[in-house]
Design an enzyme around this catalytic site. Structure first.
Site, PDB file in Angstrom:
ATOM      1  CG  PHE A   1      -0.243   0.484   2.492  1.00 51.35           C
ATOM      2  CD1 PHE A   1      -0.098   1.830   2.772  1.00 51.35           C
ATOM      3  CD2 PHE A   1       0.305  -0.426   3.390  1.00 51.35           C
ATOM      4  CE1 PHE A   1       0.571   2.270   3.918  1.00 51.35           C
ATOM      5  CE2 PHE A   1       0.969   0.001   4.537  1.00 51.35           C
ATOM      6  CZ  PHE A   1       1.100   1.343   4.793  1.00 51.35           C
TER       7      PHE A   1
ATOM      8  CD  GLU B   1       8.495  -2.666   8.092  1.00 50.73           C
ATOM      9  OE1 GLU B   1       7.868  -3.718   7.866  1.00 50.73           O
ATOM     10  OE2 GLU B   1       8.995  -1.962   7.200  1.00 50.73           O
TER      11      GLU B   1
ATOM     12  CB  SER C   1       4.883  -7.280   5.643  1.00 48.70           C
ATOM     13  OG  SER C   1       4.051  -8.350   5.258  1.00 48.70           O
TER      14      SER C   1
ATOM     15  CD  GLU D   1      -5.352  -6.059   0.311  1.00 44.86           C
ATOM     16  OE1 GLU D   1      -4.386  -5.800  -0.436  1.00 44.86           O
ATOM     17  OE2 GLU D   1      -5.274  -6.844   1.276  1.00 44.86           O
TER      18      GLU D   1
ATOM     19  CE  LYS E   1      -3.002  -8.486  -4.265  1.00 49.40           C
ATOM     20  NZ  LYS E   1      -3.415  -7.453  -3.288  1.00 49.40           N
TER      21      LYS E   1
ATOM     22  CB  CYS F   1      10.206  -0.025   2.319  1.00 56.92           C
ATOM     23  SG  CYS F   1      10.980   0.594   0.835  1.00 56.92           S
TER      24      CYS F   1
HETATM   25  P1  NAD Z   1       1.640  -6.549   3.098  1.00 53.19           P
HETATM   26  O1  NAD Z   1       2.700  -7.582   3.161  1.00 53.19           O
HETATM   27  O2  NAD Z   1       0.578  -6.558   4.112  1.00 53.19           O
HETATM   28  O3  NAD Z   1       0.895  -6.607   1.673  1.00 53.19           O
HETATM   29  C1  NAD Z   1       1.615  -6.692   0.473  1.00 53.19           C
HETATM   30  C2  NAD Z   1       0.779  -7.445  -0.549  1.00 53.19           C
HETATM   31  O4  NAD Z   1       0.558  -8.770  -0.080  1.00 53.19           O
HETATM   32  C3  NAD Z   1      -0.588  -6.826  -0.786  1.00 53.19           C
HETATM   33  O5  NAD Z   1      -0.849  -6.838  -2.171  1.00 53.19           O
HETATM   34  C4  NAD Z   1      -1.535  -7.732  -0.024  1.00 53.19           C
HETATM   35  O6  NAD Z   1      -2.782  -7.877  -0.642  1.00 53.19           O
HETATM   36  C5  NAD Z   1      -0.835  -9.076  -0.035  1.00 53.19           C
HETATM   37  N1  NAD Z   1      -1.100  -9.851   1.191  1.00 53.19           N
HETATM   38  C6  NAD Z   1      -1.392  -9.374   2.436  1.00 53.19           C
HETATM   39  N2  NAD Z   1      -1.527 -10.391   3.308  1.00 53.19           N
HETATM   40  C7  NAD Z   1      -1.304 -11.530   2.614  1.00 53.19           C
HETATM   41  C8  NAD Z   1      -1.279 -12.905   2.975  1.00 53.19           C
HETATM   42  N3  NAD Z   1      -1.506 -13.300   4.213  1.00 53.19           N
HETATM   43  N4  NAD Z   1      -1.001 -13.814   2.012  1.00 53.19           N
HETATM   44  C9  NAD Z   1      -0.758 -13.431   0.746  1.00 53.19           C
HETATM   45  N5  NAD Z   1      -0.765 -12.128   0.346  1.00 53.19           N
HETATM   46  C10 NAD Z   1      -1.038 -11.194   1.266  1.00 53.19           C
HETATM   47  O7  NAD Z   1       2.408  -5.137   3.058  1.00 53.19           O
HETATM   48  P2  NAD Z   1       1.782  -3.685   3.167  1.00 53.19           P
HETATM   49  O8  NAD Z   1       1.322  -3.453   4.560  1.00 53.19           O
HETATM   50  O9  NAD Z   1       0.860  -3.430   2.039  1.00 53.19           O
HETATM   51  O10 NAD Z   1       3.091  -2.794   2.885  1.00 53.19           O
HETATM   52  C11 NAD Z   1       3.995  -2.411   3.870  1.00 53.19           C
HETATM   53  C12 NAD Z   1       5.187  -3.351   3.934  1.00 53.19           C
HETATM   54  O11 NAD Z   1       5.862  -3.364   2.690  1.00 53.19           O
HETATM   55  C13 NAD Z   1       6.224  -2.920   4.956  1.00 53.19           C
HETATM   56  O12 NAD Z   1       6.705  -4.059   5.606  1.00 53.19           O
HETATM   57  C14 NAD Z   1       7.314  -2.290   4.105  1.00 53.19           C
HETATM   58  O13 NAD Z   1       8.595  -2.282   4.691  1.00 53.19           O
HETATM   59  C15 NAD Z   1       7.261  -3.177   2.919  1.00 53.19           C
HETATM   60  N6  NAD Z   1       7.869  -2.560   1.764  1.00 53.19           N
HETATM   61  C16 NAD Z   1       9.090  -3.024   1.349  1.00 53.19           C
HETATM   62  C17 NAD Z   1       9.733  -2.434   0.272  1.00 53.19           C
HETATM   63  C18 NAD Z   1      11.057  -2.938  -0.196  1.00 53.19           C
HETATM   64  O14 NAD Z   1      11.450  -2.617  -1.298  1.00 53.19           O
HETATM   65  N7  NAD Z   1      11.787  -3.705   0.594  1.00 53.19           N
HETATM   66  C19 NAD Z   1       9.104  -1.377  -0.404  1.00 53.19           C
HETATM   67  C20 NAD Z   1       7.854  -0.935   0.041  1.00 53.19           C
HETATM   68  C21 NAD Z   1       7.243  -1.540   1.121  1.00 53.19           C
END
Ligand code: NAD
Length: 506
Positions: A159, A391, A236, A186, A183, A291
């Site tokens: 997000f 985090e 994450s 959401e 994808k 991030c």
């Molecule tokens: P998230 O992991 O909750 O969601 C990421 C994606 O995974 C979304 O599209 C979501 O729909 C999907 N998802 C969520 N739960 C899931 C599950 N149980 N099984 C399968 N898919 C699932 O992450 P977020 O909260 O949207 O974003 C923030 C995180 O992203 C932070 O941890 C941040 O550090 C990380 N991030 C990392 C980078 C990088 O380059 N290392 C860049 C941006 C963000």
């Protein structure tokens, strides 16, 4: 089960993109997209059905046959048009992004701009996707590699950068000759979809780019789909590890860019003014939901004395809705995120850290319903504390103190994450030692958020990355292509009848 909805019959719905058509989902499961500053429901996003996922992947598979042979120049020119369209529409998309995600308008433009740079780079695919050639590996025998697209690729995005991160993925995958199923998050898919619409307008052919929406079930379906060859994930660490394992077990290439705890190490010889400004901006900008946000400050030796100044500057930041001018921090993305951040702040207090600045309970006039958390600083933090090891992904800085640069390096290398780090110093020798010994993907020397430009690649180590190759740059061209090595010999009939060419491979 769908969450209770506050949407009305007039609330717009987000469409799927399948085979070049923006279509309404037939699903019964929907989620509200909510403005984090006001709680207004902006739209509803569907959780795609299995049949819709199969249709999107099927369209991508069918389109691959022709797209993979489309000339490089044709692919590159679509990216040239795409970058021009993104520039033209940037202010409009930034407004959508701020409304659904919460960050300030300048931050939203920055989010789009960093993605735009990747599109610009994609336009130079002609030189990026070159193979290699060795003449005369044996007499009259040449060997060369072809760098070919791999097929249908999938991207799963978080997000926090709904413009930049989708743009890390599909332009590079597509310009390499692959087709793609995206994808988006959401939580805030509207700005991503605005960029997808522009990609179609730029000329990406039917079926080459497809979009499905949803959560875990859709992600799992993509990770296990037999037609998909590669999965790019950003999000994450918990989810990224799951995606990496699941998709790898199903024979796919995976790049998983994950969570972070980014340290800023401050040596006492650093430029005080520049460093304190950098810490405040990198710690609290975008409400800490980057991030690469600075989330742990390590004060070395006499730099401890800068702490009161850091707290004083952080107090001056303006918390307000992202659309308001001069806002430093907008709201965090959701009520759930706010509750999670506040519970981690409570945990820090419970575990004995000193809450030097408490951002809970901030009220913003005119936006009383907003998910605001103000700048928060903990001092007296130890490496065992939950607030140090987790985090937080909010505007919370934890401050640790050590005596030497060696202590700081050991501390940073002992944290579970390895995404980004900054060193603040005027000593070249200290910087050189630090960059050599630190086990972190992105290192900034007097640069607080060292996100590489697109001709390099984003990377990470330990809990921040799984897979060998990172997004964009040279690494992603390798990720989205496979090499084929050809060894060839051509017989020259005229020469052989006159005595022949020695064509033995030994
Ligand atoms: P998230 O992991 O909750 O969601 C990421 C994606 O995974 C979304 O599209 C979501 O729909 C999907 N998802 C969520 N739960 C899931 C599950 N149980 N099984 C399968 N898919 C699932 O992450 P977020 O909260 O949207 O974003 C923030 C995180 O992203 C932070 O941890 C941040 O550090 C990380 N991030 C990392 C980078 C990088 O380059 N290392 C860049 C941006 C963000």
């Amino acid at each position: 089960m769908s969450a209770p909805s506050a949407a009305s019959a007039n609330t717009p719905t987000v469409k799927l993109l399948i085979n070049g058509e923006f279509v309404e989902s037939a699903t019964t499961e929907w989620r509200d997209i909510v403005n984090p500053a006001t709680q207004e429901v902006l739209a509803r996003v569907p959780f795609a059905t299995r049949a819709e996922i199969d249709a999107a992947v099927g369209a991508a598979h069918a389109a691959f046959a022709q797209w993979k042979t489309t000339p490089i120049g044709t692919r590159a020119r679509i990216m040239l048009k795409y970058q021009a369209l993104i520039r033209e529409h940037m202010p409009r998309i930034a407004k959508i992004l701020t409304a659904e995600q919460g960050k300030t308008l300048p931050d939203a433009e920055g989010d789009i701009f960093r993605g735009l740079e990747v599109v610009e780079h994609a336009a130079s695919i002609g030189t990026l996707q070159l193979g290699e050639f060795a003449e005369n590996v044996a007499s009259g025998v040449d060997t060369y590699t072809l760098r070919q697209p791999i097929g249908v690729c999938a991207g799963i995005t978080p997000f926090n950068f709904p413009a930049m991160i989708p743009l890390w993925m599909f332009p590079m995958a597509i310009v390499c000759g692959n087709t793609f199923v995206l994808k988006p998050s959401e939580q805030d898919p509207l700005s991503t979809m605005a960029l997808v619409e522009l990609a179609i307008e730029a000329g990406i052919p039917r079926g080459v780019l497809n979009v499905v929406h949803g959560g875990k079930e859709v992600v799992d379906a993509l990770c296990t789909h037999e037609t998909i060859k590669a999965v790019s994930f950003v999000g994450s660490t918990a989810v990224g590890t799951h995606v990496y394992n699941l998709a790898s077990q199903h024979g796919k290439r995976v790049q998983s860019m994950m969570g972070a705890k980014n340290h800023a190490v401050v040596l006492p010889d650093a430029n005080r003014e520049q460093t304190l400004n950098a810490l405040v901006g990198a710690g609290f900008g975008a409400a800490g939901q980057r991030c690469m946000a600075t989330s742990a400050v390590v004060l070395v030796g006499q730099a401890r004395e800068w702490l009161p100044d850091l707290i004083a500057r952080s107090k001056t930041l303006k918390v307000n809705a992202g659309v308001e001018p001069n806002t430093d921090l907008g709201p965090v993305v959701s009520r759930t995120a706010k509750e999670r951040i506040e519970s981690l702040i409570a945990k820090g207090v419970e575990e004995g850290a000193t809450l030097a600045l408490d951002g809970r309970g901030v009220r913003v006039q005119g936006y009383e319903q907003g998910n605001f958390v103000g700048p928060t600083i903990f001092t007296g933090v130890t490496t065992e504390m939950t607030i140090y090891r987790t985090e937080i992904f909010g505007p919370v800085l934890v401050v640790l103190e050590v005596d030497t640069l060696d202590d700081a390096i050991a501390l940073v290398n002992g944290n579970p994450f390895g995404n980004g780090v900054g060193l603040f110093t005027q000593s070249g020798a200290a910087a050189r030692k630090f960059q050599s010994e630190i086990d972190i993907g992105q290192v900034g020397i007097n640069i607080p958020i060292p996100v590489p430009v697109p001709f390099f690649s984003f990377t990470g180590s330990r809990g921040s990355k799984l897979g060998d190759l990172g997004p964009y740059g040279k690494q992603v061209v390798q990720f989205y292509t496979q090499t084929k090595t050809v060894t060839s010999r051509w017989f020259d009939d005229a020469a052989s009848s006159a005595g022949g060419v020695n064509t033995t491979i030994s």
